[in-house]
Design an enzyme around this catalytic site. Sequence first.
Site, mmCIF file in Angstrom:
data_model
loop_
_atom_site.group_PDB
_atom_site.id
_atom_site.type_symbol
_atom_site.label_atom_id
_atom_site.label_comp_id
_atom_site.label_asym_id
_atom_site.label_seq_id
_atom_site.Cartn_x
_atom_site.Cartn_y
_atom_site.Cartn_z
ATOM 1 C CB ALA A 70 -0.692 -0.280 1.371
ATOM 2 C CG LEU B 21 1.694 -0.753 -9.013
ATOM 3 C CD1 LEU B 21 1.661 -0.166 -10.651
ATOM 4 C CD2 LEU B 21 0.730 -2.279 -8.739
ATOM 5 C CB ALA B 22 0.289 1.341 -3.905
ATOM 6 C CE LYS C 12 5.084 -5.980 -15.329
ATOM 7 N NZ LYS C 12 5.796 -4.694 -14.815
ATOM 8 N N GLY D 108 -5.937 -3.912 -19.193
ATOM 9 C CA GLY D 108 -6.574 -3.184 -19.171
ATOM 10 C C GLY D 108 -6.557 -2.145 -19.459
ATOM 11 C CG ASP E 136 9.887 -2.994 -15.069
ATOM 12 O OD1 ASP E 136 8.910 -3.558 -14.218
ATOM 13 O OD2 ASP E 136 9.216 -2.107 -15.006
ATOM 14 C CG HIS F 99 4.255 -3.843 -19.857
ATOM 15 N ND1 HIS F 99 2.522 -4.837 -18.717
ATOM 16 C CD2 HIS F 99 4.447 -3.405 -19.221
ATOM 17 C CE1 HIS F 99 3.230 -4.277 -17.421
ATOM 18 N NE2 HIS F 99 3.510 -3.880 -16.929
#
Length: 521
Positions: free
Chosen positions: A51, A55-56, A188, A221, A275, A280
Amino acid sequence: MTSGAKRKASASAASMSTTAAMRLALLGLLVVSLLLQTTAAGRVNVVLLGATGNLAEKYLWQGLYNIHEAGLKTGDEMFVYAAATKDASKSSPILQRILANNITASSPESKAAFLARVSSYVQLRSEEQYAALGERMLEDMRASGETEAGRLLYLSVPPKFFGPIADNINKHLRPQGKNAWLRVIVEKPFGVDTSSAESLAASLYESLDKDEILLVDHYMGKSGLHGIRDFVKANSLPDFVGKNRRVSRVEIGMLETEDCKGRTGFYEEVGVLRDTMQNHLMMMLALLGMDADTSVAGAAEADARKLVFEQLSAASLDRVARIAQYASYHDHVNEDRAKWDEPLLEERSMTPTYAHVVLKLQGANDVLDNVPIHFKSGKALSTRRAYTELHFDDGEVLIFNLQGPAGASGAKGALVAASSALPSFQAPSDWEVKDIEGFGRVAMAPDGPFAYEVLLRAGLEGVREHFVRLDEVLESWRVWTPLLEEIEAGKVAHRLEAYKHGAEIFASDSKDEKEIPRDEL
Ligand SMILES: O=C1O[C@H](COP(=O)(O)O)[C@@H](O)[C@H](O)[C@H]1O
């Protein structure tokens, strides 16, 4: 029939119809009560592990806020437990800063309403701490009288923690209640190579059911990624390219201006290959190379993506055109280590922050078979852009632009851009299509929610198609593991260049790049 017999018959008909009516009413009641049971709004507990991480900070908190604001389609109410592995004295102030500064809300009231559903910082390291969180959730639900609809755990942590975390989830954080679901979203990269991904899967399956695990590639997404698939389905690449033109190279790129400062702890374990390339960039290739006849979504699409990976040659150092690290990376590593009171690195790390690798597909459709596929990705570059480009032997170019300016067309936001001599293409009806003078036709897909919001919602609402399948991931590791092993064996040392922050190292005609002859691919 006698009148008595008629009365009997009509009495029995009447009693049959009364019985039938009662049965129908009962059935109706049953259906209504079943519907009420399955649709009654409940409480969804989200545990965000990581958290306080990058990224969070950048995406996950904003995504959760947006979902809170718009509401869940299931009608459930969401509560968030903010967790990480470090101790509260360091992490709690970071969490407070993120919650204060990194959520853009529609109004102060709406933000306050969201924050009222976010727990104070929870440290999750020891088994006792997991058990305490389980207790705390039960206590919170007892206090509010809510029924638990399900639990979503988002693991935004390095892969080495997944196994032990799954074990603790199984022991202490399973939801209560017969119908309550458990879903665990795993960030990932899934593992660091083929064998670690296999053992990771095995260790997750010891604690969790297959259906409880959702593997994330956040490019799944992005509407841009689906735009590639929509284009391929609507146009059929071989028809679009035609008989008189050939694709001479495909370029798949993810270029970033951001560097790794603040997240070198994570980056040191992954480098650019794990990464972005193994996931991706592979997804961008998969949706381009996928059979155009694939008209079904879900499992069939995952099969089609996997087939593309199976057709791809394995990566190795002789297929690397360039591999490099931005010059201040070492300083960034040590600044981060100092921040977390960890010993400083004396020797230069061999982690690549930029790579250009050339592979090829074998057994693909006529357009892509044996064509060099250039994968390029890196940090601290002059441009931020994610794209797939088809370069034709006559100099024309077809661009799929996922973010950033669309290359030659210069059109920001363009999803597909085809230079003027290319045939006109079909675009889905909700895309805006226009011609750009001096370039050609560009099409833009309508704006949608950002990728992490899409995936968080999919996790909360149980939409599995937005996640990747383990067999796809393993097939992708098959491609990248040989190169990663060479790097780990130190074979990259003499090839790892240093580049200036903000460099254009990705420019394709650079003289410093190793030429890889087509017949050596
Ligand atoms: O998964 C990752 O993606 C981000 C870039 O995502 P984007 O949606 O902004 O293209 C990258 O910065 C990060 O290093 C990587 O882990």
